[in-house]
Structure formats: C-alpha cells, structure tokens
Design a protein around this motif. Structure first.
Motif, PDB file in Angstrom:
ATOM      1  N   VAL A  97     -56.584 -39.955  29.558  1.00  0.00           N
ATOM      2  CA  VAL A  97     -57.244 -41.340  29.154  1.00  0.00           C
ATOM      3  C   VAL A  97     -56.896 -42.670  29.904  1.00  0.00           C
ATOM      4  O   VAL A  97     -55.682 -42.628  30.291  1.00  0.00           O
ATOM      5  CB  VAL A  97     -57.020 -41.523  27.486  1.00  0.00           C
ATOM      6  CG1 VAL A  97     -57.766 -42.648  27.116  1.00  0.00           C
ATOM      7  CG2 VAL A  97     -57.345 -40.352  26.831  1.00  0.00           C
ATOM      8  N   ASP A  99     -56.505 -45.796  29.390  1.00  0.00           N
ATOM      9  CA  ASP A  99     -55.444 -46.734  28.653  1.00  0.00           C
ATOM     10  C   ASP A  99     -54.386 -46.186  28.225  1.00  0.00           C
ATOM     11  O   ASP A  99     -54.350 -44.997  27.628  1.00  0.00           O
ATOM     12  CB  ASP A  99     -56.333 -47.466  27.440  1.00  0.00           C
ATOM     13  CG  ASP A  99     -55.447 -48.605  26.773  1.00  0.00           C
ATOM     14  OD1 ASP A  99     -54.537 -48.901  27.404  1.00  0.00           O
ATOM     15  OD2 ASP A  99     -55.662 -48.899  25.807  1.00  0.00           O
ATOM     16  N   ASP A 102     -53.832 -45.474  24.539  1.00  0.00           N
ATOM     17  CA  ASP A 102     -54.671 -44.520  24.080  1.00  0.00           C
ATOM     18  C   ASP A 102     -54.137 -43.130  24.421  1.00  0.00           C
ATOM     19  O   ASP A 102     -54.315 -42.212  23.792  1.00  0.00           O
ATOM     20  CB  ASP A 102     -56.314 -44.541  24.544  1.00  0.00           C
ATOM     21  CG  ASP A 102     -57.131 -45.697  23.818  1.00  0.00           C
ATOM     22  OD1 ASP A 102     -56.343 -46.266  22.698  1.00  0.00           O
ATOM     23  OD2 ASP A 102     -57.750 -46.171  24.474  1.00  0.00           O
ATOM     24  N   ARG A 171     -57.986 -47.434  15.804  1.00  0.00           N
ATOM     25  CA  ARG A 171     -57.523 -46.968  17.050  1.00  0.00           C
ATOM     26  C   ARG A 171     -58.189 -45.607  17.399  1.00  0.00           C
ATOM     27  O   ARG A 171     -58.640 -45.337  18.346  1.00  0.00           O
ATOM     28  CB  ARG A 171     -56.001 -46.900  17.092  1.00  0.00           C
ATOM     29  CG  ARG A 171     -55.519 -48.211  17.276  1.00  0.00           C
ATOM     30  CD  ARG A 171     -55.670 -48.733  18.713  1.00  0.00           C
ATOM     31  NE  ARG A 171     -55.074 -47.822  19.775  1.00  0.00           N
ATOM     32  CZ  ARG A 171     -53.734 -47.568  20.213  1.00  0.00           C
ATOM     33  NH1 ARG A 171     -52.902 -48.473  19.603  1.00  0.00           N
ATOM     34  NH2 ARG A 171     -53.572 -46.536  21.099  1.00  0.00           N
ATOM     35  N   SER A 174     -61.794 -46.174  18.028  1.00  0.00           N
ATOM     36  CA  SER A 174     -61.945 -46.828  19.664  1.00  0.00           C
ATOM     37  C   SER A 174     -61.695 -45.916  20.492  1.00  0.00           C
ATOM     38  O   SER A 174     -62.389 -45.872  21.597  1.00  0.00           O
ATOM     39  CB  SER A 174     -60.988 -48.015  19.454  1.00  0.00           C
ATOM     40  OG  SER A 174     -60.857 -48.520  20.647  1.00  0.00           O
ATOM     41  N   LEU A 175     -60.637 -45.069  20.365  1.00  0.00           N
ATOM     42  CA  LEU A 175     -60.320 -43.954  21.364  1.00  0.00           C
ATOM     43  C   LEU A 175     -61.414 -42.834  21.433  1.00  0.00           C
ATOM     44  O   LEU A 175     -61.761 -42.806  22.755  1.00  0.00           O
ATOM     45  CB  LEU A 175     -58.984 -43.254  20.997  1.00  0.00           C
ATOM     46  CG  LEU A 175     -58.621 -41.971  21.612  1.00  0.00           C
ATOM     47  CD1 LEU A 175     -58.329 -42.217  23.209  1.00  0.00           C
ATOM     48  CD2 LEU A 175     -57.331 -41.248  21.048  1.00  0.00           C
TER      49      LEU A 175
END
Length: 275
Positions: A97, A99, A102, A171, A174-175
C-alpha cells in the motif's frame, strides 16, 4: 409518467436481477475481501466465485432475506480457505500500500487471527451489529464480542491513533477505497458459473458411467456359487519308511537264473512252467 410506472412495474428477469445485485454488492465486497486477505487477485477471485455460486443457486438466493449477506458469507469463506496456501499463484509478493499509515494498518490486520479479523471487518468495517456479526461468523454473541475486543486492543496497542472505533471505521473504509480494485463484469460471472456447472455435470456423468461399468464387470466376473475353501494339507501318520533291498534267497536266485536262460520272446515266456 404512466410509461415510467409501467417500466417500473415490469418484473426483472433472473439475469437482470442478478446483474443488479452484483453491481450493487460486488465492488464493495472486493474491497472488503482485500482487507481480509491482503491480496488483490485473491479478493477478486473470491467475489467472483461467490457470485458464481449465487447464480447457480439463484432461485434460493433470490428469496433470501439478505442476498448480499449470502454472497458476503461465500466470499469470506472462500477467501479464508486454508487451501490457498498451497497455490503458487498466491505465494508471490503483493504490491504494498502506498501510504505508510495504511501499510501499517494492513500489517496489523493481517497479523490478527482470521476469526478476529473477520469479526472486526464485519463490525467496524461493514457496520453490522453484534448479533448479525455473530450469526454470520457462526459464533455466539459473547464469543464474537470477545474476538472484537481482542482485535481492537491489538490495533490500539500498535496504532494508538485508531483506538477510537469511529476512527478505525473511517480508516478501514478509506484503506479499502484507495486500492482501485475492480470486479469482473456480471455477464462474465454468469458465463463462468454456467461453464463450471457444465463441467461438474459432465464429471458427475463420467463418474456415474465408470461406476456402472465397474459394477457390471464385477457382476460378470464374480462367482455364481459358493466354493468352500480347500483345507490345508495334513501329514499322514503310520506310513512305514523306505527300506533297502536285501540279499536274494536261494529260491529267488534259482528263479532268476531260470528266467535268464529262457527265450526272450515267444509263447514259452507266456506259459507258466510248473515245478
């Protein structure tokens, strides 16, 4: 207005209803399954296989009170199957991933036991309540609550900024949304389901034919009457042993000499001579 009402009242065909369910559920389900497995290809495959089963059992699923939940259960069960560890295609490295935050959350999720990971995803990710989560994971409500609290405590210990369940939910959503995962098209899923059903049907027919042939061969070659087994041999007792030939008596010697002097052939050999 009247025309639109007539179109709305027109019943959907099974294919149209399936496509509507797939278009509504599949994109989000692929993202959820990715959080469950950490593998993009396995997530797409799990959702596709789940909806192939949905299409095969469409008369049953269509009247279910929660068709989306039915498909989700199938996708999660397939994704968490232990047999995937023996498949080489799922052993390669996965693209990380981008980020770092994340990536850290993903690493913590994948270290959780599968049962806790699934419970956390259903409750904090999908938004099911505790009884629904317990029913979908086939566990009691206290056991489900215990799994959820353990998973949350592990995440809070390693990622303190996600100790709040609302922050964890955001989160997780979003992930899953940032991975750009796409599901297959509904016609391709239906075609794959029908192709798989045909293969299973042919395999079942071939197995049945082989079983019938084996049974017929067995009936043809099997004995038609009972044959008692041959008893094992037994040693015969009381038989005198072999002895060597001793010396001839005087009478036997005289008879032998007489036979030697007689003609080899002729009636004289056939007529006994009195003594």
């Amino acid at each position: 207005m009247k025309q639109s009402e007539e179109l709305a009242a027109t019943p959907l065909t099974p294919a149209q209803a399936f496509d509507a369910l797939y278009g509504f559920c599949a994109p989000a389900l692929v993202r959820q399954t990715y959080l469950l497995t950490g593998r993009r290809e396995l997530a797409r495959e799990s959702v596709e296989r789940a909806f192939q089963l949905v299409w095969q059992r469409w008369p049953e699923v269509a009247v279910d009170r929660d068709p989306a939940g039915w498909a989700r259960v199938m996708a999660y069960e397939y994704a968490l199957s232990p047999w995937h560890r023996f498949r080489p295609r799922h052993h390669g490295p996965e693209t990380p991933v981008p980020d770092p935050a994340d990536r850290a959350l993903m690493a913590v999720l994948l270290k959780l036991p599968p049962s806790q990971r699934r419970t956390l995803l259903l409750y904090d990710g999908v938004g099911l309540d505790l009884p629904e989560t317990a029913a979908e994971t086939e566990a009691s409500t206290p056991a489900t609550a215990y799994r959820l609290m353990n998973a949350r405590s592990v995440i809070a210990a390693r990622l303190p900024d996600l100790a709040d369940p609302s922050d964890l939910h955001e989160r997780l959503v979003s992930l899953a949304s940032t991975q750009g995962l796409r599901a297959a098209q509904p016609p391709a899923v239906r075609a794959g389901s029908e192709r798989r059903a045909r293969l299973w049907t042919r395999a079942a027919i071939a197995f049945t034919v082989a079983l019938i042939g084996t049974t017929a061969l067995t009936l043809r070659t099997a004995p038609t009457h009972y044959e008692p087994p041959v008893p094992p041999g037994a040693e015969v007792q009381g038989v005198p042993g072999r002895v060597g030939q001793g010396a001839l008596s005087e009478e036997e010697v005289e008879l032998r000499e007489k036979l030697r002097k007689s003609m080899v052939s002729g009636p004289e050999r056939l007529v006994p001579v009195g003594r």
